[in-house]
Design a protein around this motif. Structure first.
Motif, PDB file in Angstrom:
ATOM      1  N   ASN A  82       0.807  -1.222   0.000  1.00  0.00           N
ATOM      2  CA  ASN A  82       0.000   0.000   0.000  1.00  0.00           C
ATOM      3  C   ASN A  82       0.839   1.270   0.000  1.00  0.00           C
ATOM      4  O   ASN A  82       0.472   2.268   0.587  1.00  0.00           O
ATOM      5  CB  ASN A  82      -0.975   0.011   1.174  1.00  0.00           C
ATOM      6  N   GLU A  83       1.965   1.253  -0.668  1.00  0.00           N
ATOM      7  CA  GLU A  83       2.829   2.437  -0.720  1.00  0.00           C
ATOM      8  C   GLU A  83       3.471   2.517  -2.100  1.00  0.00           C
ATOM      9  O   GLU A  83       4.162   1.608  -2.506  1.00  0.00           O
ATOM     10  CB  GLU A  83       3.909   2.318   0.353  1.00  0.00           C
ATOM     11  N   ILE A  84       3.209   3.576  -2.824  1.00  0.00           N
ATOM     12  CA  ILE A  84       3.858   3.717  -4.107  1.00  0.00           C
ATOM     13  C   ILE A  84       4.509   5.082  -4.248  1.00  0.00           C
ATOM     14  O   ILE A  84       4.907   5.469  -5.325  1.00  0.00           O
ATOM     15  CB  ILE A  84       2.908   3.423  -5.284  1.00  0.00           C
ATOM     16  N   PHE A  85       4.653   5.797  -3.148  1.00  0.00           N
ATOM     17  CA  PHE A  85       5.228   7.128  -3.189  1.00  0.00           C
ATOM     18  C   PHE A  85       6.574   7.097  -3.893  1.00  0.00           C
ATOM     19  O   PHE A  85       7.470   6.353  -3.518  1.00  0.00           O
ATOM     20  CB  PHE A  85       5.366   7.684  -1.773  1.00  0.00           C
ATOM     21  N   HIS A  86       6.699   7.867  -4.931  1.00  0.00           N
ATOM     22  CA  HIS A  86       7.886   7.998  -5.784  1.00  0.00           C
ATOM     23  C   HIS A  86       8.209   6.748  -6.583  1.00  0.00           C
ATOM     24  O   HIS A  86       9.267   6.677  -7.198  1.00  0.00           O
ATOM     25  CB  HIS A  86       9.099   8.449  -4.983  1.00  0.00           C
ATOM     26  N   ASP A  87       7.328   5.760  -6.607  1.00  0.00           N
ATOM     27  CA  ASP A  87       7.540   4.607  -7.467  1.00  0.00           C
ATOM     28  C   ASP A  87       7.320   5.021  -8.911  1.00  0.00           C
ATOM     29  O   ASP A  87       6.612   5.982  -9.209  1.00  0.00           O
ATOM     30  CB  ASP A  87       6.584   3.466  -7.110  1.00  0.00           C
ATOM     31  N   GLN A  88       7.939   4.284  -9.808  1.00  0.00           N
ATOM     32  CA  GLN A  88       7.862   4.584 -11.229  1.00  0.00           C
ATOM     33  C   GLN A  88       6.667   3.884 -11.867  1.00  0.00           C
ATOM     34  O   GLN A  88       6.467   2.685 -11.676  1.00  0.00           O
ATOM     35  CB  GLN A  88       9.142   4.124 -11.923  1.00  0.00           C
ATOM     36  N   VAL A  89       5.909   4.641 -12.634  1.00  0.00           N
ATOM     37  CA  VAL A  89       4.779   4.124 -13.392  1.00  0.00           C
ATOM     38  C   VAL A  89       5.035   4.474 -14.854  1.00  0.00           C
ATOM     39  O   VAL A  89       5.336   5.624 -15.175  1.00  0.00           O
ATOM     40  CB  VAL A  89       3.451   4.748 -12.913  1.00  0.00           C
ATOM     41  N   VAL A  90       4.932   3.488 -15.737  1.00  0.00           N
ATOM     42  CA  VAL A  90       5.213   3.681 -17.153  1.00  0.00           C
ATOM     43  C   VAL A  90       3.905   3.653 -17.935  1.00  0.00           C
ATOM     44  O   VAL A  90       2.988   2.899 -17.608  1.00  0.00           O
ATOM     45  CB  VAL A  90       6.173   2.573 -17.659  1.00  0.00           C
ATOM     46  N   ALA A  91       3.832   4.476 -18.967  1.00  0.00           N
ATOM     47  CA  ALA A  91       2.694   4.463 -19.885  1.00  0.00           C
ATOM     48  C   ALA A  91       3.229   4.225 -21.295  1.00  0.00           C
ATOM     49  O   ALA A  91       4.180   4.872 -21.728  1.00  0.00           O
ATOM     50  CB  ALA A  91       1.941   5.781 -19.831  1.00  0.00           C
ATOM     51  N   LEU A  92       2.640   3.271 -21.981  1.00  0.00           N
ATOM     52  CA  LEU A  92       2.973   2.984 -23.370  1.00  0.00           C
ATOM     53  C   LEU A  92       1.671   3.114 -24.149  1.00  0.00           C
ATOM     54  O   LEU A  92       0.896   2.162 -24.272  1.00  0.00           O
ATOM     55  CB  LEU A  92       3.562   1.572 -23.508  1.00  0.00           C
ATOM     56  N   ALA A  93       1.412   4.329 -24.602  1.00  0.00           N
ATOM     57  CA  ALA A  93       0.131   4.615 -25.253  1.00  0.00           C
ATOM     58  C   ALA A  93       0.268   5.834 -26.157  1.00  0.00           C
ATOM     59  O   ALA A  93       1.080   6.717 -25.890  1.00  0.00           O
ATOM     60  CB  ALA A  93      -0.934   4.884 -24.193  1.00  0.00           C
ATOM     61  N   GLU A 131      12.829   0.472 -12.605  1.00  0.00           N
ATOM     62  CA  GLU A 131      12.237  -0.387 -11.578  1.00  0.00           C
ATOM     63  C   GLU A 131      10.744  -0.102 -11.484  1.00  0.00           C
ATOM     64  O   GLU A 131      10.177   0.066 -10.408  1.00  0.00           O
ATOM     65  CB  GLU A 131      12.929  -0.208 -10.226  1.00  0.00           C
ATOM     66  N   ALA A 132      10.113  -0.053 -12.660  1.00  0.00           N
ATOM     67  CA  ALA A 132       8.694   0.290 -12.761  1.00  0.00           C
ATOM     68  C   ALA A 132       7.827  -0.711 -12.011  1.00  0.00           C
ATOM     69  O   ALA A 132       8.060  -1.911 -12.072  1.00  0.00           O
ATOM     70  CB  ALA A 132       8.280   0.348 -14.224  1.00  0.00           C
ATOM     71  N   LYS A 133       6.841  -0.183 -11.321  1.00  0.00           N
ATOM     72  CA  LYS A 133       5.885  -1.023 -10.582  1.00  0.00           C
ATOM     73  C   LYS A 133       4.660  -1.342 -11.427  1.00  0.00           C
ATOM     74  O   LYS A 133       4.054  -2.387 -11.285  1.00  0.00           O
ATOM     75  CB  LYS A 133       5.429  -0.332  -9.295  1.00  0.00           C
ATOM     76  N   LEU A 134       4.274  -0.396 -12.281  1.00  0.00           N
ATOM     77  CA  LEU A 134       3.114  -0.557 -13.152  1.00  0.00           C
ATOM     78  C   LEU A 134       3.472  -0.102 -14.556  1.00  0.00           C
ATOM     79  O   LEU A 134       4.255   0.837 -14.721  1.00  0.00           O
ATOM     80  CB  LEU A 134       1.945   0.324 -12.680  1.00  0.00           C
ATOM     81  N   ILE A 135       2.867  -0.755 -15.548  1.00  0.00           N
ATOM     82  CA  ILE A 135       2.952  -0.259 -16.911  1.00  0.00           C
ATOM     83  C   ILE A 135       1.534  -0.256 -17.474  1.00  0.00           C
ATOM     84  O   ILE A 135       0.857  -1.282 -17.497  1.00  0.00           O
ATOM     85  CB  ILE A 135       3.923  -1.064 -17.807  1.00  0.00           C
ATOM     86  N   PHE A 136       1.087   0.921 -17.851  1.00  0.00           N
ATOM     87  CA  PHE A 136      -0.206   1.088 -18.503  1.00  0.00           C
ATOM     88  C   PHE A 136       0.049   0.970 -19.997  1.00  0.00           C
ATOM     89  O   PHE A 136       0.837   1.738 -20.553  1.00  0.00           O
ATOM     90  CB  PHE A 136      -0.806   2.454 -18.174  1.00  0.00           C
TER      91      PHE A 136
END
Length: 154
Positions: free
Chosen positions: A13-24, A64-69
């Protein structure tokens, strides 16, 4: 107003400053992500849709992406990149599919989408009491950009 609680995707339950990638491409979801990801305290990296799977895998590993949209049109490249990361024993990001407008990912004809995360379903999990996480100072990042000439491969 768009508010997406990305913590629903994290075990701790913590994503502060985590990397999120978007490929769109320039679709409404990408526009929403440019605001929603930083508002959730994470850092967005919107990547070029022309990247090949090895380059995408390299960037995902470095961030070190946590999510990729991923827009439904680019799932093949994203899933190949995730597979490359898995072969290297690198923890791959969770894949969130952005379906074609007004459709759900489950209703779309995809061969190998190994994800149970759909962008529209994720939005529905948003909370009315969502609290914006504002940068604490001007040095807090909200995005990471890669140039077209990027190549950090040793």
């Amino acid at each position: 107003m768009f508010s997406l609680d990305l913590t629903c995707c994290e075990n701790d339950n913590e994503i502060f400053h985590d990397q999120v990638v978007a490929l769109a491409p320039n679709v409404p979801a990408l526009y929403e992500l440019h605001f929603g990801v930083p508002m959730a305290g994470a850092v967005l990296s919107a990547l070029n849709t022309r990247l090949d799977a090895p380059t995408l895998a390299l960037i995902l590993e470095q961030l070190e992406a946590k999510l990729i949209f991923v827009d439904y049109q680019y799932t093949d490249a994203a899933l190949k990149a995730v597979e490359l990361l898995s072969r290297k024993n690198v923890s791959p990001p969770h894949v969130v599919v952005i379906p074609e407008c007004d459709k759900s990912a489950s209703s779309m004809d995809h061969k190998h989408i190994a994800t149970d995360l759909d962008y529209n379903c994720l939005l529905e999990m948003g909370r009315d009491d969502f609290r914006i996480i504002r940068p604490s100072n001007e040095c807090d990042p909200i995005s990471v950009s890669y140039t077209s000439g990027f190549n950090w491969k040793p």
